[in-house]
Scaffold this motif. Structure first.
Motif, PDB file in Angstrom:
ATOM      1  N   TYR A  33      52.628  34.312  35.128  1.00  0.00           N
ATOM      2  CA  TYR A  33      52.220  36.390  34.695  1.00  0.00           C
ATOM      3  C   TYR A  33      50.624  36.022  35.514  1.00  0.00           C
ATOM      4  O   TYR A  33      49.842  36.793  34.610  1.00  0.00           O
ATOM      5  N   TYR A  34      50.378  36.150  36.299  1.00  0.00           N
ATOM      6  CA  TYR A  34      48.921  35.971  37.083  1.00  0.00           C
ATOM      7  C   TYR A  34      48.984  37.517  37.582  1.00  0.00           C
ATOM      8  O   TYR A  34      49.932  38.239  38.265  1.00  0.00           O
ATOM      9  N   TYR A  35      47.555  38.219  37.992  1.00  0.00           N
ATOM     10  CA  TYR A  35      47.587  39.410  38.476  1.00  0.00           C
ATOM     11  C   TYR A  35      46.270  38.996  39.112  1.00  0.00           C
ATOM     12  O   TYR A  35      45.114  38.684  39.098  1.00  0.00           O
ATOM     13  N   TRP A  36      46.555  39.366  40.585  1.00  0.00           N
ATOM     14  CA  TRP A  36      45.305  39.125  41.567  1.00  0.00           C
ATOM     15  C   TRP A  36      44.659  40.485  41.949  1.00  0.00           C
ATOM     16  O   TRP A  36      45.579  41.332  42.044  1.00  0.00           O
ATOM     17  N   SER A  37      43.096  40.179  41.713  1.00  0.00           N
ATOM     18  CA  SER A  37      42.545  41.312  41.339  1.00  0.00           C
ATOM     19  C   SER A  37      40.981  40.839  42.815  1.00  0.00           C
ATOM     20  O   SER A  37      40.738  40.140  43.089  1.00  0.00           O
ATOM     21  N   TRP A  38      40.535  42.041  42.540  1.00  0.00           N
ATOM     22  CA  TRP A  38      39.133  42.932  43.464  1.00  0.00           C
ATOM     23  C   TRP A  38      38.561  42.994  42.273  1.00  0.00           C
ATOM     24  O   TRP A  38      38.465  43.728  41.399  1.00  0.00           O
TER      25      TRP A  38
END
Length: 120
Positions: A33-38
């Motif tokens: 459950y990963y969120y790929w962020s800027w």
């Protein structure tokens, strides 16, 4: 070992669109459950969250940037991309991509960051 690497132009003219790509290795961007962020850091200021694209492809953006921001992904290349339109000099910053682990409530992996300058 998860690695993230930002790429894109270091100089963008005002009113143009900033486009950065983050290439991920060591993990799939579809892994729960990963969120790929800027995240960005303007000169002399703190970190500012820009937005994310989740493992399932949903997106969320900073309210202050939402009207100009789009984050997309290419699962075949294991990449995700930031587009920020109508940039001004206030968008000058070091831009980081990072993985947010919801299970641990932390950003556990970061790219090295890339400097983007908005100037004519």
């Amino acid at each position: 070992q998860v690695q993230l690497q930002e790429s894109g132009p270091g100089l963008v003219k005002p009113s143009q669109t900033l486009s950065l790509t983050c290439t991920v290795s060591g993990d799939s961007i579809t892994t729960k459950y990963y969120y790929w962020s800027w995240i960005r850091q303007p000169p002399g200021k703190g970190l500012e969250w820009v937005g994310y694209i989740s493992y399932s492809g949903t997106t969320s953006y900073s309210p202050s940037l939402k009207s100009r921001t789009s984050i997309s992904r290419d699962t075949s290349k294991n990449q995700f991309t930031l587009q920020l339109s109508s940039v001004t000099p206030e968008d000058t910053a070091v831009y980081y991509c990072a993985r947010y682990a919801s299970s641990w409530v932390t950003y556990d992996y970061w790219g090295q960051g890339t400097q983007v300058t908005v100037s004519s």
